[in-house]
Design a protein around this motif. Structure first.
Motif, PDB file in Angstrom:
ATOM      1  N   LEU A   1      -4.940   6.266  -1.013  1.00 29.90           N
ATOM      2  CA  LEU A   1      -4.285   4.973  -0.831  1.00 29.90           C
ATOM      3  C   LEU A   1      -4.101   4.333  -2.196  1.00 29.90           C
ATOM      4  O   LEU A   1      -4.985   4.421  -3.057  1.00 29.90           O
ATOM      5  CB  LEU A   1      -5.133   4.027   0.030  1.00 29.90           C
ATOM      6  CG  LEU A   1      -5.369   4.333   1.503  1.00 29.90           C
ATOM      7  CD1 LEU A   1      -6.164   3.192   2.134  1.00 29.90           C
ATOM      8  CD2 LEU A   1      -4.052   4.527   2.239  1.00 29.90           C
TER       9      LEU A   1
ATOM     10  N   VAL B   1       0.861  -1.184   0.000  1.00 33.65           N
ATOM     11  CA  VAL B   1       0.000   0.000   0.000  1.00 33.65           C
ATOM     12  C   VAL B   1       0.895   1.231   0.000  1.00 33.65           C
ATOM     13  O   VAL B   1       1.874   1.301   0.752  1.00 33.65           O
ATOM     14  CB  VAL B   1      -0.916   0.025   1.242  1.00 33.65           C
ATOM     15  CG1 VAL B   1      -1.790   1.278   1.246  1.00 33.65           C
ATOM     16  CG2 VAL B   1      -1.779  -1.233   1.299  1.00 33.65           C
TER      17      VAL B   1
ATOM     18  N   LEU C   1      -7.697  -6.706  -4.684  1.00 34.77           N
ATOM     19  CA  LEU C   1      -8.327  -5.661  -3.882  1.00 34.77           C
ATOM     20  C   LEU C   1      -9.846  -5.724  -4.002  1.00 34.77           C
ATOM     21  O   LEU C   1     -10.563  -5.669  -2.994  1.00 34.77           O
ATOM     22  CB  LEU C   1      -7.830  -4.284  -4.310  1.00 34.77           C
ATOM     23  CG  LEU C   1      -8.555  -3.108  -3.630  1.00 34.77           C
ATOM     24  CD1 LEU C   1      -8.313  -3.105  -2.127  1.00 34.77           C
ATOM     25  CD2 LEU C   1      -8.158  -1.782  -4.254  1.00 34.77           C
TER      26      LEU C   1
ATOM     27  N   TYR D   1      -6.161   1.532  -7.713  1.00 33.62           N
ATOM     28  CA  TYR D   1      -5.857   0.124  -7.947  1.00 33.62           C
ATOM     29  C   TYR D   1      -5.582  -0.085  -9.428  1.00 33.62           C
ATOM     30  O   TYR D   1      -5.868   0.777 -10.267  1.00 33.62           O
ATOM     31  CB  TYR D   1      -6.991  -0.784  -7.457  1.00 33.62           C
ATOM     32  CG  TYR D   1      -8.275  -0.707  -8.266  1.00 33.62           C
ATOM     33  CD1 TYR D   1      -8.645  -1.739  -9.120  1.00 33.62           C
ATOM     34  CD2 TYR D   1      -9.122   0.397  -8.170  1.00 33.62           C
ATOM     35  CE1 TYR D   1      -9.817  -1.674  -9.866  1.00 33.62           C
ATOM     36  CE2 TYR D   1     -10.291   0.468  -8.900  1.00 33.62           C
ATOM     37  CZ  TYR D   1     -10.631  -0.566  -9.753  1.00 33.62           C
ATOM     38  OH  TYR D   1     -11.791  -0.495 -10.483  1.00 33.62           O
TER      39      TYR D   1
ATOM     40  N   LEU E   1       0.639  -5.695   2.527  1.00 32.14           N
ATOM     41  CA  LEU E   1      -0.641  -6.124   3.075  1.00 32.14           C
ATOM     42  C   LEU E   1      -0.383  -7.063   4.251  1.00 32.14           C
ATOM     43  O   LEU E   1       0.623  -7.782   4.268  1.00 32.14           O
ATOM     44  CB  LEU E   1      -1.463  -6.850   2.005  1.00 32.14           C
ATOM     45  CG  LEU E   1      -2.468  -6.005   1.216  1.00 32.14           C
ATOM     46  CD1 LEU E   1      -1.776  -4.896   0.458  1.00 32.14           C
ATOM     47  CD2 LEU E   1      -3.256  -6.892   0.251  1.00 32.14           C
TER      48      LEU E   1
ATOM     49  N   LEU F   1      -1.374  -0.980   9.106  1.00 32.05           N
ATOM     50  CA  LEU F   1      -1.601  -2.133   8.230  1.00 32.05           C
ATOM     51  C   LEU F   1      -1.237  -3.434   8.942  1.00 32.05           C
ATOM     52  O   LEU F   1      -0.931  -4.428   8.297  1.00 32.05           O
ATOM     53  CB  LEU F   1      -0.768  -1.998   6.944  1.00 32.05           C
ATOM     54  CG  LEU F   1      -0.969  -0.730   6.115  1.00 32.05           C
ATOM     55  CD1 LEU F   1       0.009  -0.707   4.935  1.00 32.05           C
ATOM     56  CD2 LEU F   1      -2.404  -0.634   5.609  1.00 32.05           C
TER      57      LEU F   1
ATOM     58  N   PHE G   1      -2.979   0.592  -4.103  1.00 29.47           N
ATOM     59  CA  PHE G   1      -2.715  -0.843  -3.940  1.00 29.47           C
ATOM     60  C   PHE G   1      -2.086  -1.376  -5.224  1.00 29.47           C
ATOM     61  O   PHE G   1      -2.654  -1.226  -6.310  1.00 29.47           O
ATOM     62  CB  PHE G   1      -4.017  -1.607  -3.668  1.00 29.47           C
ATOM     63  CG  PHE G   1      -4.607  -1.372  -2.307  1.00 29.47           C
ATOM     64  CD1 PHE G   1      -4.466  -2.316  -1.298  1.00 29.47           C
ATOM     65  CD2 PHE G   1      -5.293  -0.200  -2.021  1.00 29.47           C
ATOM     66  CE1 PHE G   1      -5.011  -2.109  -0.039  1.00 29.47           C
ATOM     67  CE2 PHE G   1      -5.841   0.023  -0.765  1.00 29.47           C
ATOM     68  CZ  PHE G   1      -5.695  -0.932   0.221  1.00 29.47           C
TER      69      PHE G   1
ATOM     70  N   ILE H   1      -9.149   5.577  -3.495  1.00 34.40           N
ATOM     71  CA  ILE H   1      -8.386   4.331  -3.431  1.00 34.40           C
ATOM     72  C   ILE H   1      -7.975   3.945  -4.853  1.00 34.40           C
ATOM     73  O   ILE H   1      -8.826   3.699  -5.710  1.00 34.40           O
ATOM     74  CB  ILE H   1      -9.238   3.196  -2.817  1.00 34.40           C
ATOM     75  CG1 ILE H   1      -9.737   3.611  -1.435  1.00 34.40           C
ATOM     76  CG2 ILE H   1      -8.452   1.898  -2.748  1.00 34.40           C
ATOM     77  CD1 ILE H   1     -11.066   3.010  -1.057  1.00 34.40           C
TER      78      ILE H   1
END
Length: 219
Positions: free
Chosen positions: A151, A76, A114, A105, A171, A87, A153, A103
């Motif tokens: 954030l 992350v 995710l 991704y 993660l 986390l 990912f 978020i």
């Protein structure tokens, strides 16, 4: 894209060792698979192993050439000056996601994981309007650096060379997803012998240090 730095470094080492020239083109995995399936001429291809398995089954790789290349864990990222979320476990990760304004991704395996987590937690609809999907070939870290995602990912290796961000951490173990990347000789290869030599180099023990330097582990 996740393997681009490792491949660049290892291909240079292969060139210095053998004198054979190597040209690596790094693109998003979705686009790479489409181009292989369209019959473009490539000597080797490096993609997530589930995609490579299907390409192999469908006859787009030379039989017996597919080999494990590297294993990549997810992480992350946040803005360089942002507070790093907790986390340490699954519950704290879920809380961080719920608290995030946006978020980021990817279209690759990390993005799929995710979305699976959001469904498992029952919050997919709650955060749906906060999800920002990176275009194929665009690192999620770029979205974080530009402030488009609070954030991000993606594979750890994707975050290591992006200015303006900080890696908050991997993660938690209970929800970690490790992607296996594999390499293989394309059915369209114009230099199959050279491709086999390169793959032997990419999967050799002397390549392990490069993989670890860029956030991955040997397969």
């Amino acid at each position: 894209m996740a393997t681009r730095q490792i491949l660049a470094e290892l291909s240079r080492a292969f060139q210095n060792k053998t004198g054979h020239m190597v040209a690596i083109e790094s693109v998003g995995g979705v686009d790479a698979a489409k181009r292989v399936r369209a019959g473009e001429t490539f000597d080797i291809v490096v993609l997530a192993d589930d995609v490579m398995t299907q390409l192999d089954a469908d006859g787009f790789l030379r039989p017996g050439s597919r080999a494990g290349f590297a294993k990549s864990a997810m992480a992350v990222a946040v803005g360089a000056q942002a507070n790093r979320p907790d986390l340490s476990n699954e519950a704290s990760l879920q809380a961080a996601v719920l608290a995030a304004r946006s978020i980021g991704y990817s279209t690759g395996p990390s993005g799929t994981h995710l979305l699976d987590l959001l469904r498992r937690w029952g919050i997919e609809q709650t955060v749906s309007d906060r999800l920002v999907k990176a275009s194929p070939g665009v690192p999620v870290g770029t979205l974080v650096a530009r402030g488009e995602a609070e954030l991000g990912f993606q594979q750890l290796s994707e975050f290591l060379d992006v200015p303006g961000i900080a890696v908050a951490g991997p993660l938690p173990p209970e929800v970690q997803s490790t992607t296996l990347f594999a390499c293989g000789v394309c059915a369209t290869a114009s230099n199959a012998a050279g491709a086999h030599d390169l793959i032997r180099h990419l999967t050799s023990a002397e390549a392990d240090a490069s993989k670890r330097r860029y956030g991955m582990e040997p397969a």
